[in-house]
Design a protein around this motif. Structure first.
Motif, PDB file in Angstrom:
ATOM      1  N   ILE A  21       0.835  -1.205   0.000  1.00 65.14           N
ATOM      2  CA  ILE A  21       0.000   0.000   0.000  1.00 65.14           C
ATOM      3  C   ILE A  21       0.866   1.250   0.000  1.00 65.14           C
ATOM      4  O   ILE A  21       0.615   2.196  -0.753  1.00 65.14           O
ATOM      5  CB  ILE A  21      -0.974  -0.019   1.203  1.00 65.14           C
ATOM      6  CG1 ILE A  21      -2.017  -1.125   1.016  1.00 65.14           C
ATOM      7  CG2 ILE A  21      -1.650   1.332   1.388  1.00 65.14           C
ATOM      8  CD1 ILE A  21      -2.885  -1.362   2.231  1.00 65.14           C
ATOM      9  N   SER A  22       1.902   1.252   0.815  1.00 58.93           N
ATOM     10  CA  SER A  22       2.806   2.414   0.866  1.00 58.93           C
ATOM     11  C   SER A  22       3.470   2.648  -0.482  1.00 58.93           C
ATOM     12  O   SER A  22       3.585   3.792  -0.945  1.00 58.93           O
ATOM     13  CB  SER A  22       3.882   2.202   1.934  1.00 58.93           C
ATOM     14  OG  SER A  22       3.293   2.046   3.187  1.00 58.93           O
ATOM     15  N   TYR A  23       3.900   1.576  -1.124  1.00 57.91           N
ATOM     16  CA  TYR A  23       4.536   1.705  -2.433  1.00 57.91           C
ATOM     17  C   TYR A  23       3.549   2.237  -3.473  1.00 57.91           C
ATOM     18  O   TYR A  23       3.889   3.088  -4.295  1.00 57.91           O
ATOM     19  CB  TYR A  23       5.115   0.353  -2.876  1.00 57.91           C
ATOM     20  CG  TYR A  23       5.784   0.423  -4.225  1.00 57.91           C
ATOM     21  CD1 TYR A  23       6.988   1.108  -4.382  1.00 57.91           C
ATOM     22  CD2 TYR A  23       5.212  -0.178  -5.335  1.00 57.91           C
ATOM     23  CE1 TYR A  23       7.603   1.185  -5.615  1.00 57.91           C
ATOM     24  CE2 TYR A  23       5.814  -0.096  -6.576  1.00 57.91           C
ATOM     25  CZ  TYR A  23       7.007   0.584  -6.707  1.00 57.91           C
ATOM     26  OH  TYR A  23       7.606   0.662  -7.938  1.00 57.91           O
ATOM     27  N   ALA A  24       2.302   1.762  -3.436  1.00 58.92           N
ATOM     28  CA  ALA A  24       1.283   2.231  -4.378  1.00 58.92           C
ATOM     29  C   ALA A  24       1.009   3.722  -4.185  1.00 58.92           C
ATOM     30  O   ALA A  24       0.894   4.478  -5.151  1.00 58.92           O
ATOM     31  CB  ALA A  24      -0.003   1.425  -4.211  1.00 58.92           C
ATOM     32  N   VAL A  25       0.913   4.169  -2.938  1.00 55.41           N
ATOM     33  CA  VAL A  25       0.693   5.594  -2.659  1.00 55.41           C
ATOM     34  C   VAL A  25       1.876   6.411  -3.159  1.00 55.41           C
ATOM     35  O   VAL A  25       1.704   7.467  -3.774  1.00 55.41           O
ATOM     36  CB  VAL A  25       0.450   5.821  -1.148  1.00 55.41           C
ATOM     37  CG1 VAL A  25       0.479   7.298  -0.795  1.00 55.41           C
ATOM     38  CG2 VAL A  25      -0.870   5.190  -0.729  1.00 55.41           C
ATOM     39  N   PHE A  26       3.084   5.922  -2.926  1.00 58.91           N
ATOM     40  CA  PHE A  26       4.282   6.614  -3.397  1.00 58.91           C
ATOM     41  C   PHE A  26       4.264   6.764  -4.924  1.00 58.91           C
ATOM     42  O   PHE A  26       4.532   7.842  -5.456  1.00 58.91           O
ATOM     43  CB  PHE A  26       5.541   5.856  -2.947  1.00 58.91           C
ATOM     44  CG  PHE A  26       6.805   6.360  -3.570  1.00 58.91           C
ATOM     45  CD1 PHE A  26       7.389   7.534  -3.137  1.00 58.91           C
ATOM     46  CD2 PHE A  26       7.410   5.672  -4.626  1.00 58.91           C
ATOM     47  CE1 PHE A  26       8.550   8.014  -3.717  1.00 58.91           C
ATOM     48  CE2 PHE A  26       8.559   6.138  -5.210  1.00 58.91           C
ATOM     49  CZ  PHE A  26       9.136   7.318  -4.755  1.00 58.91           C
ATOM     50  N   CYS A  27       3.911   5.686  -5.622  1.00 55.74           N
ATOM     51  CA  CYS A  27       3.865   5.732  -7.093  1.00 55.74           C
ATOM     52  C   CYS A  27       2.798   6.703  -7.585  1.00 55.74           C
ATOM     53  O   CYS A  27       3.022   7.450  -8.549  1.00 55.74           O
ATOM     54  CB  CYS A  27       3.611   4.335  -7.663  1.00 55.74           C
ATOM     55  SG  CYS A  27       5.008   3.214  -7.452  1.00 55.74           S
ATOM     56  N   LEU A  28       1.636   6.712  -6.956  1.00 58.36           N
ATOM     57  CA  LEU A  28       0.578   7.641  -7.356  1.00 58.36           C
ATOM     58  C   LEU A  28       0.998   9.093  -7.153  1.00 58.36           C
ATOM     59  O   LEU A  28       0.760   9.950  -7.996  1.00 58.36           O
ATOM     60  CB  LEU A  28      -0.712   7.354  -6.580  1.00 58.36           C
ATOM     61  CG  LEU A  28      -1.494   6.125  -7.011  1.00 58.36           C
ATOM     62  CD1 LEU A  28      -2.641   5.872  -6.040  1.00 58.36           C
ATOM     63  CD2 LEU A  28      -2.028   6.309  -8.416  1.00 58.36           C
ATOM     64  N   LYS A  29       1.617   9.377  -5.999  1.00 58.65           N
ATOM     65  CA  LYS A  29       2.066  10.757  -5.737  1.00 58.65           C
ATOM     66  C   LYS A  29       3.169  11.163  -6.709  1.00 58.65           C
ATOM     67  O   LYS A  29       3.192  12.295  -7.186  1.00 58.65           O
ATOM     68  CB  LYS A  29       2.527  10.896  -4.292  1.00 58.65           C
ATOM     69  CG  LYS A  29       1.384  10.884  -3.314  1.00 58.65           C
ATOM     70  CD  LYS A  29       1.849  11.238  -1.929  1.00 58.65           C
ATOM     71  CE  LYS A  29       0.721  11.145  -0.955  1.00 58.65           C
ATOM     72  NZ  LYS A  29       0.015  12.370  -0.774  1.00 58.65           N
ATOM     73  N   LYS A  30       4.064  10.239  -7.024  1.00 54.97           N
ATOM     74  CA  LYS A  30       5.132  10.528  -7.969  1.00 54.97           C
ATOM     75  C   LYS A  30       4.546  10.811  -9.352  1.00 54.97           C
ATOM     76  O   LYS A  30       4.941  11.767 -10.019  1.00 54.97           O
ATOM     77  CB  LYS A  30       6.104   9.347  -8.034  1.00 54.97           C
ATOM     78  CG  LYS A  30       7.293   9.592  -8.928  1.00 54.97           C
ATOM     79  CD  LYS A  30       8.229   8.405  -8.889  1.00 54.97           C
ATOM     80  CE  LYS A  30       9.390   8.621  -9.837  1.00 54.97           C
ATOM     81  NZ  LYS A  30      10.281   7.470  -9.883  1.00 54.97           N
ATOM     82  N   LYS A  31       3.571  10.006  -9.775  1.00 54.10           N
ATOM     83  CA  LYS A  31       2.927  10.204 -11.071  1.00 54.10           C
ATOM     84  C   LYS A  31       2.198  11.541 -11.099  1.00 54.10           C
ATOM     85  O   LYS A  31       2.250  12.272 -12.082  1.00 54.10           O
ATOM     86  CB  LYS A  31       1.955   9.060 -11.360  1.00 54.10           C
ATOM     87  CG  LYS A  31       1.307   9.162 -12.712  1.00 54.10           C
ATOM     88  CD  LYS A  31       0.416   7.986 -12.992  1.00 54.10           C
ATOM     89  CE  LYS A  31      -0.190   8.141 -14.369  1.00 54.10           C
ATOM     90  NZ  LYS A  31      -1.090   7.079 -14.700  1.00 54.10           N
ATOM     91  N   LYS A  32       1.508  11.885 -10.009  1.00 48.90           N
ATOM     92  CA  LYS A  32       0.777  13.148  -9.943  1.00 48.90           C
ATOM     93  C   LYS A  32       1.745  14.325 -10.061  1.00 48.90           C
ATOM     94  O   LYS A  32       1.497  15.292 -10.763  1.00 48.90           O
ATOM     95  CB  LYS A  32      -0.013  13.239  -8.647  1.00 48.90           C
ATOM     96  CG  LYS A  32      -0.787  14.528  -8.528  1.00 48.90           C
ATOM     97  CD  LYS A  32      -1.471  14.646  -7.206  1.00 48.90           C
ATOM     98  CE  LYS A  32      -2.127  16.011  -7.164  1.00 48.90           C
ATOM     99  NZ  LYS A  32      -2.181  16.573  -5.865  1.00 48.90           N
ATOM    100  N   ASN A  33       2.862  14.246  -9.369  1.00 47.40           N
ATOM    101  CA  ASN A  33       3.841  15.341  -9.411  1.00 47.40           C
ATOM    102  C   ASN A  33       4.449  15.506 -10.797  1.00 47.40           C
ATOM    103  O   ASN A  33       4.694  16.620 -11.231  1.00 47.40           O
ATOM    104  CB  ASN A  33       4.937  15.125  -8.375  1.00 47.40           C
ATOM    105  CG  ASN A  33       4.423  15.309  -6.954  1.00 47.40           C
ATOM    106  OD1 ASN A  33       3.426  15.989  -6.734  1.00 47.40           O
ATOM    107  ND2 ASN A  33       5.085  14.699  -5.986  1.00 47.40           N
ATOM    108  N   THR A  34       4.689  14.424 -11.493  1.00 48.69           N
ATOM    109  CA  THR A  34       5.278  14.548 -12.836  1.00 48.69           C
ATOM    110  C   THR A  34       4.267  15.064 -13.846  1.00 48.69           C
ATOM    111  O   THR A  34       4.616  15.805 -14.751  1.00 48.69           O
ATOM    112  CB  THR A  34       5.846  13.195 -13.325  1.00 48.69           C
ATOM    113  OG1 THR A  34       4.821  12.213 -13.323  1.00 48.69           O
ATOM    114  CG2 THR A  34       7.020  12.754 -12.472  1.00 48.69           C
ATOM    115  N   THR A  35       2.995  14.718 -13.705  1.00 42.58           N
ATOM    116  CA  THR A  35       1.983  15.209 -14.660  1.00 42.58           C
ATOM    117  C   THR A  35       1.670  16.673 -14.418  1.00 42.58           C
ATOM    118  O   THR A  35       1.398  17.411 -15.347  1.00 42.58           O
ATOM    119  CB  THR A  35       0.688  14.382 -14.587  1.00 42.58           C
ATOM    120  OG1 THR A  35       0.199  14.396 -13.242  1.00 42.58           O
ATOM    121  CG2 THR A  35       0.910  12.976 -15.059  1.00 42.58           C
ATOM    122  N   THR A  36       1.719  17.145 -13.158  1.00 39.84           N
ATOM    123  CA  THR A  36       1.430  18.561 -12.913  1.00 39.84           C
ATOM    124  C   THR A  36       2.583  19.457 -13.359  1.00 39.84           C
ATOM    125  O   THR A  36       2.375  20.595 -13.698  1.00 39.84           O
ATOM    126  CB  THR A  36       1.139  18.808 -11.414  1.00 39.84           C
ATOM    127  OG1 THR A  36       2.213  18.307 -10.624  1.00 39.84           O
ATOM    128  CG2 THR A  36      -0.160  18.168 -11.000  1.00 39.84           C
TER     129      THR A  36
END
Length: 149
Positions: free
Chosen positions: A131-146
């Motif tokens: 779960i922690s890894y999935a949250v990390f990946c989602l936040k990383k993806k969000k930061n790169t798209t913004t």
């Protein structure tokens, strides 16, 4: 739209199997304006909603009465024109919804993820790590798209 309709008596067309059909119109505010300031797809929808018929594309002057259909539409607030034709808008009940907060999105997706991971027989520490890894990946993806927009 015509692919989901079948001919009944005369010039009446209904959904296949004599059922009701709901059409979803996505990005209703996206059609561009022509040189006269019109939006041809929007004008076609207005004709359909107000008069409940479409003209046959193959036989000039022949109309098709459309029955047992409903329409739902969505508009993208970040793209396209930010207003639509009043004659079209009056055909709908208009609702405006804000995007959920980051906390709400995180709660929704974590609940889904926890439900899926609970079906897999793994230890609790491994589950928390996933779960922690999935949250990390989602936040990383969000930061790169913004950063790219």
């Amino acid at each position: 739209m015509e692919g989901y309709l079948e001919k009944r008596a005369g010039k009446t067309y209904t959904p296949i199997g004599n059922k009701k059909h709901i059409f979803f119109l996505d990005d209703l505010n996206m059609p561009g304006f022509d040189k006269w300031g019109d939006q041809t797809p929007v004008q076609l929808l207005i004709q359909l909603f107000e008069h409940r018929f479409l003209y046959d594309r193959n036989k000039c002057g022949i109309s098709k009465d459309i029955r047992n259909c409903q329409y739902i539409a969505a508009m993208n607030p970040t793209a396209g024109s930010f207003s639509i034709n009043a004659r079209l808008q009056r055909q709908f009940t208009t609702l405006a919804c804000e995007l959920p907060s980051e906390h709400s999105i995180e709660t929704i997706y974590l609940s889904i993820l926890k439900g899926h991971l609970s079906l897999i027989h793994i230890s609790e520490p491994t589950r928390l790590l996933s779960i922690s890894y999935a949250v990390f990946c989602l936040k990383k993806k969000k930061n790169t798209t913004t950063k790219h927009t």
